[in-house]
Design an enzyme around this catalytic site. Structure first.
Site, PDB file in Angstrom:
ATOM      1  N   SER A  59       0.982  -1.268   0.085  1.00 45.68           N
ATOM      2  CA  SER A  59      -0.068   0.160   0.056  1.00 45.68           C
ATOM      3  C   SER A  59       1.020   1.369  -0.103  1.00 45.68           C
ATOM      4  O   SER A  59       1.239   1.682   0.985  1.00 45.68           O
ATOM      5  CB  SER A  59      -0.819  -0.006   1.188  1.00 45.68           C
ATOM      6  OG  SER A  59      -1.618   1.217   1.438  1.00 45.68           O
ATOM      7  N   GLU A  60       1.307   1.626  -1.292  1.00 47.17           N
ATOM      8  CA  GLU A  60       2.148   2.944  -1.251  1.00 47.17           C
ATOM      9  C   GLU A  60       1.657   3.922  -0.787  1.00 47.17           C
ATOM     10  O   GLU A  60       2.113   4.850  -0.064  1.00 47.17           O
ATOM     11  CB  GLU A  60       2.728   3.026  -2.783  1.00 47.17           C
ATOM     12  CG  GLU A  60       3.487   1.811  -3.188  1.00 47.17           C
ATOM     13  CD  GLU A  60       2.878   0.309  -3.723  1.00 47.17           C
ATOM     14  OE1 GLU A  60       1.407   0.755  -3.719  1.00 47.17           O
ATOM     15  OE2 GLU A  60       3.346  -0.479  -3.735  1.00 47.17           O
ATOM     16  N   ALA A  84      10.415   2.337  -7.924  1.00 46.78           N
ATOM     17  CA  ALA A  84       9.741   3.818  -8.193  1.00 46.78           C
ATOM     18  C   ALA A  84       8.608   3.646  -9.191  1.00 46.78           C
ATOM     19  O   ALA A  84       7.835   4.436  -8.964  1.00 46.78           O
ATOM     20  CB  ALA A  84      10.841   4.528  -8.841  1.00 46.78           C
ATOM     21  N   HIS A 129       9.620  -1.956 -13.892  1.00 45.52           N
ATOM     22  CA  HIS A 129      10.711  -1.938 -12.873  1.00 45.52           C
ATOM     23  C   HIS A 129      11.849  -1.319 -13.696  1.00 45.52           C
ATOM     24  O   HIS A 129      13.167  -1.651 -13.364  1.00 45.52           O
ATOM     25  CB  HIS A 129      11.327  -3.660 -12.859  1.00 45.52           C
ATOM     26  CG  HIS A 129      10.168  -4.436 -12.295  1.00 45.52           C
ATOM     27  ND1 HIS A 129       9.070  -4.955 -13.041  1.00 45.52           N
ATOM     28  CD2 HIS A 129       9.997  -4.882 -11.017  1.00 45.52           C
ATOM     29  CE1 HIS A 129       8.410  -5.855 -12.063  1.00 45.52           C
ATOM     30  NE2 HIS A 129       8.620  -5.726 -10.977  1.00 45.52           N
TER      31      HIS A 129
END
Lengths: 338, 411
Positions: A59-60, A84, A129
């Site tokens: 859960s960023e 990121a 990625h």
């Protein structure tokens, strides 16, 4: 001094700060018991206990919201976003909350948080990625954005980021975690062993945010780069035969404008080199700043060598990735311009 | 070949029970009875109280008497202070709403009908606890005697605005009053409260956090994220949903509130869920006290749904007569929180019409004095903080961009 790769240097920075400041704590997906998918938090939970270094839900947005709340309380949380590419669910928290909390509250509250996140390509990670999202943070006033290029800087910059009273986005170029990369995927993989900047002090030190490094001195063209591209640039410069000056920005916000301007005034030429796609990338801002401040000194157009404007394409990684050949061509173009 | 006997698919768009021109209807709700809901010990496991999210905790009955196990047995002095805070909020709202109509400010948001929630919770919780408010929790500040003049200075964005003219009216920040910085985007601070509470637990502190979202904002991911973190880390936090039936023009059905209660969302996170009459000062107090005791005892978070009604429009930019019956607010079956607390004080022999009028007069004067003082500094556009301060607090220390831009403006 100890020889460290970039992962070990980051781990050492976190270790030093956990030891040094009881208000520092670390959390993120898989960072606790397991030590992180890239091992940056390896053994920190074992050494400092679960409340200092722990796992989070996937859960960023929740991770960054939690970090901001902890920061407002008075802690200095270090949150990891595993890639990121996955930071976007937290973008609202970073833009609407972390970046503005001090301003909008008239200085009553602030979010002294550090958000670490592996970024960039060169690992066959496909579009989820591999991305380089630094420009979307640099554009948001109130955030600082830091990108190291070697182990020594990585440790010193991370400690400086954690000690900074503002929110810092700390992007870790994952392609150079284990060794410098010259942008040639077919050559033998190098490690950091023997590299002068892999000599890292064990204890506490900082590399200030907002201070660029001159990675190579030269007189003919200024090359602006950061992260992995510093190493790719060195290879491209060598190939070109051009006596270029390479500036490793180290942090893009704050930006060391003085070092950039002094170099371009000396060389009269500037090539900007980044992995992120070109249109609206951070290179556009650099180009504008150089033009505004060095116009009378420029002997050739400012050039940008960057990723193509497309999603990161898996099979075409090395067609997309701006390698040394493309930089060398740009340097020669700059020199041939009249 | 058999053809299944079912209709073709059709898309469902929820509709409220009544629209303008129709008679208000609340038949879809079960309001229960004052005093009827059991009060488990706050130390009991969540699994033993899964009936509560579907009940409605009420203390004040139709005769103004405090009844049942949730009665917090407050002293008359506390009740009178609560009444004063609620009246201050109501009268301040009315005055500043008019100030907007007179062009003295850009925007205003009233909390009419919801004053009991912030007032009771502000008084019940400690000075060191932190409230992560919405823009309809003004009564929190009123209950802590935040200066009226400072509120008005913020609303006028004038030279004395405590947050330096940087925010829309109502987006206060008042750290010393346990009131976290507000913002117009919804739900983003729900998780901050959880993080703040986790920090308190991490430091072995005794402070807890309280946060609010409206019924509409429960649809944001932030709500789910905050509840997940609160549950996973047993954060000492009280998470509140002020269900006032309307999110601008969208009724609760657009947040799924016509199919279940908001308190029931707690069950999926293994958190206690209380559903409380938000117009009942005593019920609000009691539920908060219960959840605070649970939080301070390291038993984690509670989700409280305050069942209430947004009497005014969403803001000065809204006209609720365009989407709901004109008389829906006055027909709200749970009444007006100020009237109900007044009637309770009268019922217990501590109050009368004369004393009430004296209090109204006193509060009206206090609001008038404070607002006039702020008006003397200046209303929006007449006065603002020193322009140079616009360049402050962006970072802890300004970088060269900010210094150069400031210089460009000749400052």
């Amino acid at each position: 001094m100890t020889a460290m790769n970039l992962i070990q240097a980051l781990n050492s920075a976190l270790d030093v700060m956990l030891e040094h400041d009881p208000n520092v704590l670390i959390f993120g997906e898989d960072v606790g018991y397991f030590g992180g998918v890239f091992r940056v938090t390896d053994k920190l939970q074992e050494k400092y206990g679960a409340t200092r270094c722990f796992d989070t839900p996937i859960s960023e947005g929740g991770i960054i919201a939690t970090a901001i709340g902890m920061g407002a309380y008075g802690l200095r949380p270090v949150a990891e976003i595993q890639f990121a590419d996955y930071i976007l669910p937290a973008y609202d928290q970073l833009v609407s909350e972390a970046a503005r909390l001090r301003y909008r509250s008239g200085g009553e509250f602030s979010a002294p948080i550090t958000v670490r996140s592996p970024y960039g390509g060169g690992i066959f990670g496909g579009q989820t990625h591999s991305q380089s999202p630094e420009a979307i943070f640099a554009h948001v006033t109130g955030l600082k954005t830091v990108i190291p290029s070697n182990p020594y800087d990585a440790k010193g910059l991370l400690i400086a980021a954690i000690e900074c009273d503002d929110p810092v986005i700390f992007l870790e170029p994952k392609r150079i975690y284990n060794g410098p990369f010259d942008g040639r995927p077919d050559t033998q993989v190098k490690t950091w062993a023997g590299h002068p900047q892999a000599d890292v002090p064990e204890g506490h030190y900082t590399v200030p945010l907002g201070k660029a490094a001159i990675a190579r001195e030269g007189d003919e063209v200024t090359v602006l780069a950061y992260g992995t591209m510093v190493h790719v640039a060195l290879a491209g410069i060598a190939d070109s035969g051009v006596d270029a000056e390479l500036i490793d920005l180290r942090s893009i916000v704050p930006l060391d404008i003085d070092t950039i301007v002094a170099s371009v005034k000396k060389t009269g030429r500037c090539v900007i080199f980044h992995e992120a796609s070109r249109f609206g990338g951070f290179g556009a801002e650099l180009s504008a700043l150089v033009q505004e401040r060095c116009f009378d000194h420029l002997q050739s157009p400012i050039d940008r060598v960057a990723g193509w404007d497309m999603p990161y394409p898996h099979a075409f990684e090395w067609d997309y990735f701006p390698g040394p050949r493309r930089l060398a061509e740009a340097l020669k173009r700059a020199m041939e311009y009249n | 070949m058999t053809v299944p006997n079912r209709p073709t698919l059709s898309l469902h768009i929820p509709e409220p029970s009544a629209r303008p021109g129709e008679a208000p209807s609340f038949a879809q709700f079960d309001f229960g009875t004052a005093g009827a809901v059991r009060r488990p010990d706050s130390a009991e496991p969540e699994t033993a109280m899964r009936d509560l999210p579907y009940e409605l905790i009420r203390v004040l009955d139709e005769d103004g008497k405090a009844v049942g196990p949730w009665n917090p047995r407050l002293s008359p002095d506390v009740l009178k202070r609560g009444l004063r805070a609620m009246l201050l909020t109501r009268i301040f709202d009315d005055r500043l709403f008019r100030a907007h109509r007179q062009g003295k400010t850009s925007f205003y948001m009233k909390s009419t009908g919801e004053e009991a929630i912030g007032a009771a919770q502000s008084m019940m919780l400690g000075a060191g606890d932190m409230c992560f408010p919405t823009y309809r929790v003004l009564s929190w500040l009123m209950a802590r005697d935040y200066p009226v003049v400072q509120l008005a200075n913020q609303i006028f964005s004038n030279a004395d605005d405590p947050i330096k003219g940087r925010q829309l009216p109502m987006m206060f920040s008042a750290r010393d009053y346990g009131f976290y910085s507000l913002s117009g985007n919804l739900g983003t601070r729900f998780g901050h409260a959880v993080g703040w509470a986790m920090a308190s637990a991490y430091k072995h502190d005794d402070k807890i956090a309280i946060a609010y979202v409206g019924d509409g904002t429960t649809a944001e991911g932030d709500f789910h994220e905050a509840l997940t973190f609160a549950s996973v880390y047993q954060a000492p936090v009280i998470l509140c949903v002020t269900n006032n039936q309307w999110a601008i023009s969208s009724f609760v059905g657009f947040a799924g509130g016509d199919k279940t209660t908001f308190a029931a969302k707690a069950t999926a996170y293994a958190l206690p869920g209380l559903r409380v009459d938000g117009n009942d000062f005593l019920a609000v107090w009691a539920a908060t006290e219960w959840a605070a005791e649970r939080a301070r005892s390291n038993r984690g978070a509670t989700l409280i749904e305050f069942f209430t009604y947004r009497v005014a429009g969403h803001s000065t930019s809204d006209d609720p007569t365009k989407y709901r019956p004109l008389d829906e607010p006055e027909k709200w079956p749970l009444g007006d929180p100020i009237v109900r607390l007044r009637d309770h004080l009268i019922a217990i022999g501590e109050w009368d019409a004369e004393r009430h009028q004296a209090l109204v007069d006193d509060v009206t004067q206090a609001v008038k004095d404070g607002v006039k003082q702020a008006e003397a500094v200046g209303t929006l556009g007449q006065s603002k903080p020193d322009i140079a301060t616009m360049f402050e607090d962006i970072f802890a220390e300004p970088d060269w961009r900010i210094c150069e831009e400031r210089k460009t403006m000749g400052l």
